[in-house]
Motif scaffolding. Structure first.
Motif, PDB file in Angstrom:
ATOM      1  N   GLU A 112       0.831  -1.211   0.000  1.00 47.90           N
ATOM      2  CA  GLU A 112       0.000   0.000   0.000  1.00 47.90           C
ATOM      3  C   GLU A 112       0.864   1.259   0.000  1.00 47.90           C
ATOM      4  OE1 GLU A 112      -3.029   0.109   3.017  1.00 47.90           O
ATOM      5  OE2 GLU A 112      -3.536  -1.995   2.658  1.00 47.90           O
ATOM      6  N   LYS A 113       1.931   1.253   0.799  1.00 46.39           N
ATOM      7  CA  LYS A 113       2.830   2.403   0.868  1.00 46.39           C
ATOM      8  C   LYS A 113       3.508   2.634  -0.482  1.00 46.39           C
ATOM      9  CE  LYS A 113       3.682   4.601   4.023  1.00 46.39           C
ATOM     10  NZ  LYS A 113       3.073   5.882   4.389  1.00 46.39           N
ATOM     11  N   GLU A 116       0.970   4.175  -2.881  1.00 45.78           N
ATOM     12  CA  GLU A 116       0.742   5.556  -2.455  1.00 45.78           C
ATOM     13  C   GLU A 116       1.924   6.452  -2.852  1.00 45.78           C
ATOM     14  OE1 GLU A 116       0.848   7.433   1.909  1.00 45.78           O
ATOM     15  OE2 GLU A 116      -0.740   5.928   1.637  1.00 45.78           O
ATOM     16  N   GLU A 117       3.133   5.995  -2.613  1.00 43.41           N
ATOM     17  CA  GLU A 117       4.333   6.780  -2.946  1.00 43.41           C
ATOM     18  C   GLU A 117       4.476   6.947  -4.453  1.00 43.41           C
ATOM     19  OE1 GLU A 117       7.776   9.011  -2.360  1.00 43.41           O
ATOM     20  OE2 GLU A 117       6.246   8.400  -0.928  1.00 43.41           O
ATOM     21  N   ASP A 119       2.105   6.906  -6.673  1.00 50.69           N
ATOM     22  CA  ASP A 119       1.065   7.844  -7.089  1.00 50.69           C
ATOM     23  C   ASP A 119       1.474   9.287  -6.772  1.00 50.69           C
ATOM     24  OD1 ASP A 119      -1.608   8.435  -8.119  1.00 50.69           O
ATOM     25  OD2 ASP A 119      -2.054   8.995  -6.041  1.00 50.69           O
ATOM     26  N   LEU A 120       2.064   9.510  -5.610  1.00 47.68           N
ATOM     27  CA  LEU A 120       2.520  10.854  -5.249  1.00 47.68           C
ATOM     28  C   LEU A 120       3.611  11.350  -6.195  1.00 47.68           C
ATOM     29  CD1 LEU A 120       2.635  10.646  -1.353  1.00 47.68           C
ATOM     30  CD2 LEU A 120       1.090  12.029  -2.745  1.00 47.68           C
TER      31      LEU A 120
END
Length: 151
Positions: A112-113, A116-117, A119-120
């Motif tokens: 998940e991290k 998320e990273e 995508d950022l």
């Protein structure tokens, strides 16, 4: 071999990881595998949306090939650490017991991290040195235009 992260980067996030029996992450080179996976994701999710112009001619991503050497590798270090942990280290340690185990929980957490990273990074703008100058101008920090028509 090219890579975005190193063993010392892994140890910053998981200082006790070597206590579980994996002392070296270089055979096979897990960082290089992660690098290849991230480049593959960039080719799928970012490069086709990148819009650079050369001599007043707009070139949309599929007209050229992404050159990994032009990326700012420091931008992907954290994502690479999360990727190595989620896709290569914790799957080796997990028993995949139906009742769950601590390693599978960590695997899911880092997966998940990573997403998320990644995508950022895409939304902030991937730093891509188009002119090979060694610096990243504002025009070389292309963001992902989700749902926006680019002409």
């Amino acid at each position: 071999m090219a890579q975005f992260s190193t063993d010392s980067d892994i140890l910053e996030f998981e200082p006790d990881i070597k206590n579980y029996g994996i002392q070296d992450f270089s055979n096979p080179n897990l960082h290089a595998k992660s690098y290849d996976d991230i480049i593959r994701l960039l080719n799928i999710k970012w490069w086709p949306t990148a819009n650079y112009s050369d001599y007043d001619i707009s070139i949309v991503g599929t007209a050229r090939k992404l050159s990994p050497s032009k990326l700012d590798s420091t931008q992907f270090t954290r994502a690479s650490v999360y990727h190595v942990l989620a896709y290569y280290i914790y799957p080796r340690l997990s028993t995949f017991d139906p009742d769950g185990d601590a390693f599978r929980e960590k695997l899911n957490y880092y997966k998940e991290k990573f997403l998320e990273e990644f995508d950022l990074i895409i939304r902030e703008g991937v730093h891509y040195d188009l002119d090979s100058s060694g610096s990243f101008d504002d025009s070389e920090k292309q963001t992902f235009y989700h749902g926006r028509l680019i002409r």
